[in-house]
Design a protein around this motif. Sequence first.
Motif, PDB file in Angstrom:
ATOM      1  N   ASP A 164      -3.796  10.480  19.495  1.00 37.61           N
ATOM      2  CA  ASP A 164      -3.256   9.461  20.402  1.00 37.61           C
ATOM      3  C   ASP A 164      -2.360   8.473  19.661  1.00 37.61           C
ATOM      4  O   ASP A 164      -1.356   7.987  20.213  1.00 37.61           O
ATOM      5  CB  ASP A 164      -4.388   8.724  21.111  1.00 37.61           C
ATOM      6  CG  ASP A 164      -5.038   9.566  22.204  1.00 37.61           C
ATOM      7  OD1 ASP A 164      -4.529  10.672  22.471  1.00 37.61           O
ATOM      8  OD2 ASP A 164      -6.053   9.131  22.782  1.00 37.61           O
ATOM      9  N   ASN A 193       1.476   7.761  20.692  1.00 31.89           N
ATOM     10  CA  ASN A 193       2.007   6.397  20.833  1.00 31.89           C
ATOM     11  C   ASN A 193       3.186   6.166  19.895  1.00 31.89           C
ATOM     12  O   ASN A 193       4.154   5.481  20.247  1.00 31.89           O
ATOM     13  CB  ASN A 193       0.908   5.368  20.531  1.00 31.89           C
ATOM     14  CG  ASN A 193       0.077   5.025  21.754  1.00 31.89           C
ATOM     15  OD1 ASN A 193       0.607   4.784  22.834  1.00 31.89           O
ATOM     16  ND2 ASN A 193      -1.241   5.004  21.595  1.00 31.89           N
ATOM     17  N   ASN A 219       2.776   7.552  26.304  1.00 29.96           N
ATOM     18  CA  ASN A 219       1.447   7.081  26.677  1.00 29.96           C
ATOM     19  C   ASN A 219       0.469   8.260  26.662  1.00 29.96           C
ATOM     20  O   ASN A 219       0.528   9.126  27.544  1.00 29.96           O
ATOM     21  CB  ASN A 219       1.502   6.451  28.072  1.00 29.96           C
ATOM     22  CG  ASN A 219       0.159   5.918  28.531  1.00 29.96           C
ATOM     23  OD1 ASN A 219      -0.855   6.048  27.843  1.00 29.96           O
ATOM     24  ND2 ASN A 219       0.141   5.296  29.699  1.00 29.96           N
ATOM     25  N   SER A 249       4.761   4.580  26.219  1.00 30.07           N
ATOM     26  CA  SER A 249       3.690   3.797  25.598  1.00 30.07           C
ATOM     27  C   SER A 249       3.941   2.303  25.713  1.00 30.07           C
ATOM     28  O   SER A 249       5.082   1.834  25.638  1.00 30.07           O
ATOM     29  CB  SER A 249       3.568   4.171  24.118  1.00 30.07           C
ATOM     30  OG  SER A 249       2.663   3.314  23.457  1.00 30.07           O
ATOM     31  N   ASP A 259       1.381   0.519  23.921  1.00 32.62           N
ATOM     32  CA  ASP A 259       0.408   0.155  22.893  1.00 32.62           C
ATOM     33  C   ASP A 259       1.033   0.243  21.503  1.00 32.62           C
ATOM     34  O   ASP A 259       2.223   0.516  21.350  1.00 32.62           O
ATOM     35  CB  ASP A 259      -0.816   1.072  22.990  1.00 32.62           C
ATOM     36  CG  ASP A 259      -1.600   0.852  24.279  1.00 32.62           C
ATOM     37  OD1 ASP A 259      -1.617  -0.293  24.758  1.00 32.62           O
ATOM     38  OD2 ASP A 259      -2.182   1.821  24.801  1.00 32.62           O
TER      39      ASP A 259
END
Length: 667
Positions: free
Chosen positions: A179, A183, A188, A361, A363
């Motif tokens: 993940d 990112n 996402n 994304s 994050d």
Amino acid sequence: MGLNEKVQQVFQYKVVTKGIVNSLKSSIKLPVYVLEYLISQYSDKGLSNDEIIEKVKDVLNKHYILPEDKNKIKDSIKTDGSIVIIDKLLVDVDLNKDMYIGSLNTAGLKDILVDDEWVRKYKGLLEGGMWGLVRLERNEDSSKFPVMVGKFSPMQISTDEIDEYISSRVEFTRDEWLDLLINSIGLNPEKFDFRQKLLMLLRLIPHCETNYNLIELGPRETGKSYTYNELSPFSLLVAGGKASVAVLFYNVGKKEVGLVGIWDVVAFDEVANVKFGDPQGPAMLQTYMESGNFARDKMRIEGKASMVFVGNIDNPLQIWEQGGNLFSTLADELQTPALIDRFHYYLPGWEIPKMKTDFYSRDLGLISDYFSKILHDLRKKSYSDLIDKYYTLDKSLSSRDTKAIRKTVSGLLKLLHPDFNASAEEVKDYLEFAMEGRMRVKEQLKRRGGLEFFGTTFRYTEKETQITKNVFLKEMMSGIGNMVAPLDVGEIYTVITKDDRMFPIKIETNYTNGNGNYQITGRPSAEAKETIKNIYNYIKANATNMGVSNKLFEQTYIAQIIDENGSGGNQEIGAAFYLSMISDFINRPIKSKTVVLGSMTVNGNLIKTTNLYEKLSFIVEQGAKTVYIPISNQPDTMTMQPDIWGKLSILFYASAEDLSKKVFDLE
């Protein structure tokens, strides 16, 4: 602890909030790694996302100059003596003048004098150029070079941090690390399943694996070209058009190595338009994709660049189902079986969804420039040996198959397990994924390149248990293919070989009021016409015994050969045509997922089918479940691979009458 908090704790200043990047990149035409570098300068200041965006915009408004502002730059140098701009500085060595000469990518300025200090400090200036803050000054000592670089501050990370990066892997689970990587490429991870994430990581393998040949064809707007155009300063995306041998490989006049000697990745966008003006081009490309070198100007020249081809393809699954060519987007000169066989992986772009706003994304992810430098450094390592710890590849795989599979697994391990610590189960995931991508290339070669590509089984053996497992394409496992469709009365599938190629054929026979004649449509070959004539005459001669005299002589029968690949058919369509006539006589359709192989003479004698194993492999690929073959082919099945028997019900027939009884369950 959530993933964001863990990423921030482990990587600190090497991460950036990707949501800020996505907010800026749509309106500012700068590489993402430059934007992220600017954003990272304010990420530890306690500012909100909106405040960071405004700070970056202020810097760009002050220093980023558009190409049309070239004269403004010159005027500032003339009037004020200097100007500081954001641009990509590329430096060439002029041996005749014993100096370094620079050029600016966006501003379009050339013949800029560069002091030795900056070249010694930042070697990247000579290796494809570097983005940074460039202070341009008036050079009073030379009228030929009136502009010089007074100072260069790179907006790219140039330090070696790979050991620290590798040691950080232990802090994350496999899924957390996956993940983080998703990112880091701006997407996402919550919006994609595990398989889709792996497909996206496949796009990164050319960045971390030398001489890796990848092709991705699929629908538009799936992000195919992003990782080659935006992610890394070591990658070059070449727009569709003519591919010059001098530019790509070697310029004899300048005695300079081309793009393959400069970049980590050379990616061709819109591959349908990529053509070579020089007839030597495709041959040189083929050689380079095989060995990483080429001959030019009486020299053997090495290159490390991976070759990537991306493009759009309409209705790929329909092409697959019809037994067509999934490489059809490539220019004709690049569609030779020899060149196609050099691809290590065919990435099925149709499995990646079109990008939507919420797919991006918001994050933390690794700063692109930092991440791309890590990928660049990983090119020096090989991780494929981990396969041998747990698994053995099937001996039927060719050396190219094995090389492709090992390079793909090595790339995935570099990305997901840079510490070389992966379990047997994890390695199996990557091994099957790698075999599938190479198998997609091989299946296409079977369809268009001839029988030499058959005889390969994509399977592996677990060393600990000695269990052998076959790998199939997702397209096969899904059961898609023409031969799974329901059949109407008079319809039947067969497969023929012609000119060392495989051709799926569908026979459709209908009738109208008439007097016992027949017609053939679908551009049949002379051999196919003769075969249908013989079968029809056999039925006509035996019509009374078969009890079909009234139906035969009161109708006109129209046989259509549906041949998507234009083979024209041959004598091997005989049994299928016979069965389609029987289907019309009794007004009953043949069961779906059924294929009939073989033919017969005008006297009803069976003709053995050729290349049986290759045909059965193709039938499995197409999703059929039952196949009827002449009894004379029974000895050919004795040594057949067990994977065929597990996928197909193989039934033998001893005569035309026996065939119709077994297919229609007649008494």
